[in-house]
Design a protein around this motif. Structure first.
Motif, PDB file in Angstrom:
ATOM      1  N   LYS A 143      14.298  52.782  35.911  1.00  0.00           N
ATOM      2  CA  LYS A 143      13.006  52.921  36.600  1.00  0.00           C
ATOM      3  C   LYS A 143      13.155  53.686  37.904  1.00  0.00           C
ATOM      4  N   CYS A 192      10.653  43.225  38.185  1.00  0.00           N
ATOM      5  CA  CYS A 192      10.425  44.494  38.897  1.00  0.00           C
ATOM      6  C   CYS A 192      11.456  45.566  38.565  1.00  0.00           C
ATOM      7  N   GLY A 193      12.422  45.275  37.680  1.00  0.00           N
ATOM      8  CA  GLY A 193      13.464  46.261  37.386  1.00  0.00           C
ATOM      9  C   GLY A 193      14.234  46.588  38.657  1.00  0.00           C
ATOM     10  N   ASP A 233      13.897  39.833  39.472  1.00  0.00           N
ATOM     11  CA  ASP A 233      14.362  40.368  38.192  1.00  0.00           C
ATOM     12  C   ASP A 233      15.764  39.816  37.934  1.00  0.00           C
ATOM     13  N   PRO A 234      15.962  39.180  36.782  1.00  0.00           N
ATOM     14  CA  PRO A 234      17.258  38.542  36.528  1.00  0.00           C
ATOM     15  C   PRO A 234      18.369  39.505  36.132  1.00  0.00           C
ATOM     16  N   THR A 235      18.052  40.779  35.881  1.00  0.00           N
ATOM     17  CA  THR A 235      19.097  41.714  35.439  1.00  0.00           C
ATOM     18  C   THR A 235      19.902  42.182  36.654  1.00  0.00           C
ATOM     19  N   ILE A 285      11.406  34.365  36.135  1.00  0.00           N
ATOM     20  CA  ILE A 285      10.169  33.637  36.439  1.00  0.00           C
ATOM     21  C   ILE A 285      10.370  32.120  36.377  1.00  0.00           C
ATOM     22  N   MET A 318       4.614  43.618  35.129  1.00  0.00           N
ATOM     23  CA  MET A 318       4.433  44.799  34.280  1.00  0.00           C
ATOM     24  C   MET A 318       5.623  44.927  33.339  1.00  0.00           C
TER      25      MET A 318
HETATM   26  N1  LIG Z   1      12.367  35.788  32.698  1.00  0.00           N
HETATM   27  C1  LIG Z   1      12.171  36.918  33.369  1.00  0.00           C
HETATM   28  N2  LIG Z   1      11.622  36.894  34.595  1.00  0.00           N
HETATM   29  C2  LIG Z   1      11.437  38.040  35.295  1.00  0.00           C
HETATM   30  N3  LIG Z   1      11.791  39.256  34.831  1.00  0.00           N
HETATM   31  C3  LIG Z   1      12.343  39.315  33.615  1.00  0.00           C
HETATM   32  C4  LIG Z   1      12.553  38.181  32.817  1.00  0.00           C
HETATM   33  N4  LIG Z   1      13.129  38.560  31.650  1.00  0.00           N
HETATM   34  C5  LIG Z   1      13.275  39.897  31.711  1.00  0.00           C
HETATM   35  N5  LIG Z   1      12.819  40.355  32.900  1.00  0.00           N
HETATM   36  C6  LIG Z   1      12.834  41.728  33.409  1.00  0.00           C
HETATM   37  O1  LIG Z   1      11.637  42.358  33.042  1.00  0.00           O
HETATM   38  C7  LIG Z   1      11.837  43.771  33.129  1.00  0.00           C
HETATM   39  C8  LIG Z   1      11.071  44.453  32.013  1.00  0.00           C
HETATM   40  S1  LIG Z   1      10.970  46.229  32.180  1.00  0.00           S
HETATM   41  C9  LIG Z   1       9.654  46.463  33.292  1.00  0.00           C
HETATM   42  C10 LIG Z   1      10.054  46.931  34.659  1.00  0.00           C
HETATM   43  C11 LIG Z   1       8.933  47.243  35.620  1.00  0.00           C
HETATM   44  N6  LIG Z   1       8.127  46.063  35.938  1.00  0.00           N
HETATM   45  C12 LIG Z   1       8.041  48.318  35.095  1.00  0.00           C
HETATM   46  O2  LIG Z   1       6.881  48.033  34.782  1.00  0.00           O
HETATM   47  O3  LIG Z   1       8.484  49.457  35.029  1.00  0.00           O
HETATM   48  C13 LIG Z   1      10.300  46.537  30.617  1.00  0.00           C
HETATM   49  C14 LIG Z   1       9.914  47.888  30.327  1.00  0.00           C
HETATM   50  O4  LIG Z   1      10.728  48.759  30.515  1.00  0.00           O
HETATM   51  O5  LIG Z   1       8.786  48.064  29.834  1.00  0.00           O
HETATM   52  C15 LIG Z   1      13.337  44.004  33.047  1.00  0.00           C
HETATM   53  O6  LIG Z   1      13.772  44.588  34.253  1.00  0.00           O
HETATM   54  C16 LIG Z   1      13.915  42.619  32.826  1.00  0.00           C
HETATM   55  O7  LIG Z   1      15.151  42.433  33.469  1.00  0.00           O
END
Ligand SMILES: Nc1ncnc2c1ncn2[C@@H]1O[C@H](C[S@+](CC[C@H]([NH3+])C(=O)[O-])CC(=O)[O-])[C@@H](O)[C@H]1O
Length: 322
Positions: A92, A132-133, A153-155, A181, A196
């Motif tokens: 991202k 939030c990535g 974000d747990p990653t 979360i 998102m």
């Molecule tokens: N339990 C959880 N709690 C919080 N986050 C989590 C969880 N499980 C996974 N994730 C996180 O949710 C994100 C989803 S990406 C969206 C990024 C940004 N919001 C975007 O809108 O570009 C998906 C996409 O690429 O569409 C990842 O960074 C995970 O680590």
């Protein structure tokens, strides 16, 4: 014990999030002494090796860009690119760091442009971004005037990427915590909560919506972005296995069904403000990822289908109030 979050604790001790201190330090200490990713130490080492540059100009309004009056010498730029590349895949962004263009897989700015005209003015708001990535949108929220921005974000790689960007921008009002979360108590303190690209990764979407609501002040605003499919209020896709090669995709509702879910957990003033099919301009392979991208996730003979034969990624943005 880890002290990397001490500046965050010191800030929230003085603001409306102080009640979070009851649980947060223990959680983050457990996180740090628990199962850190095998490469975490190496990622942090690369961040320590990033050069110290003055952040003379920070532009968060129409991109995420930091520059100093004294440009980074070319040799140093090369080294910096090397250290940043150790944090691949950069999904991202993009980020513009002292003349280095971190050309991420996603043009996350496209999503921001789609939602920005529809949200309440972020000036002086406390804002949370769940999932939030690397934190791209956190910077844009700050650029739109938010007073205090928290992403979770747990990653762990994304946390490291955020730390690399924060190393250059140095804005204490923008924070990312490596939590999911389920780690959040019901804080009821944020004026705006974004989530998102996360809903479809949750096994229980209703619980997830309730958890988001529990972070908001009374009347606060939710911005929810997620995959949807065409259909009526009873249409929900539960992929048998993968969806666009993604594991962990549970529920992809129609816009009508999702509206019903939001209503059911008590959101009001629910508005669908945007629907958009993801394009190859928005998600594509760049030098900053080594993995596949959208092109490989779609049916080579029909870009309107995923490789598994499901409808291609269609994303909706909903806004609602708690
Ligand atoms: N339990 C959880 N709690 C919080 N986050 C989590 C969880 N499980 C996974 N994730 C996180 O949710 C994100 C989803 S990406 C969206 C990024 C940004 N919001 C975007 O809108 O570009 C998906 C996409 O690429 O569409 C990842 O960074 C995970 O680590």
């Amino acid at each position: 014990m880890t002290d990397i979050f001490n500046p965050f604790y010191a800030q929230i001790a003085q603001n409306r999030l102080s009640h979070w201190l009851e649980s947060l330090p223990k959680q983050l200490n457990d996180w740090h002494s628990g199962n850190l990713h095998g490469e975490y130490k190496q990622w942090m080492k690369n961040i320590e090796l990033l050069p110290q540059m003055k952040a003379d100009r920070v532009n968060l309004k129409d991109k995420v860009q930091v520059t100093s009056f004294e440009p980074m010498p070319q040799g140093l730029q090369k080294k910096t690119i090397h250290h940043l590349m150790q944090l691949k895949p950069w999904r991202k962004g993009p980020y513009h760091l002292h003349g280095i263009h971190v050309d991420t897989e996603w043009r996350s700015d496209f999503k921001w442009e789609r939602l920005a005209p529809h949200i309440s003015d972020l000036s002086d708001r406390y804002v949370l971004d769940v999932g939030c990535g690397s934190g791209y949108h956190l910077w844009r929220m700050r650029g739109a005037g938010a007073k205090f921005v928290v992403g979770i974000d747990p990653t762990q790689l994304f946390f490291a990427q955020f730390m690399a960007v924060q190393h250059f921008i140095q804005d204490p009002a923008v924070n990312l915590l490596p939590l999911g979360i389920d780690d959040l108590p019901p804080l009821r303190s944020f004026d705006t909560v974004f989530s998102m690209g996360v809903l479809y990764h949750r096994k229980s979407p209703m619980d997830f919506l309730q958890q988001l609501k529990a972070q908001l002040t009374k009347g606060g605003e939710l911005i929810l972005e997620t995959l949807i499919i065409d259909g009526d209020e009873n249409t929900v896709l539960v992929p048998e296995d993968r969806y666009a090669k993604m594991r962990n995709v549970w529920f992809i509702p129609s816009a009508k069904a999702l509206e019903g879910w939001l209503k059911k957990v008590g959101f009001t003033n629910i508005r669908l403000v945007n629907i958009d099919q993801t394009t190859l301009e928005e998600q594509r392979k760049t030098d900053w990822i080594d993995t596949e991208s959208l092109e490989d996730f779609l049916d080579p003979n029909d870009p309107n289908k995923t490789i598994e034969g499901y409808p291609a990624p269609l994303r909706a943005i909903f806004i609602a109030n708690a």
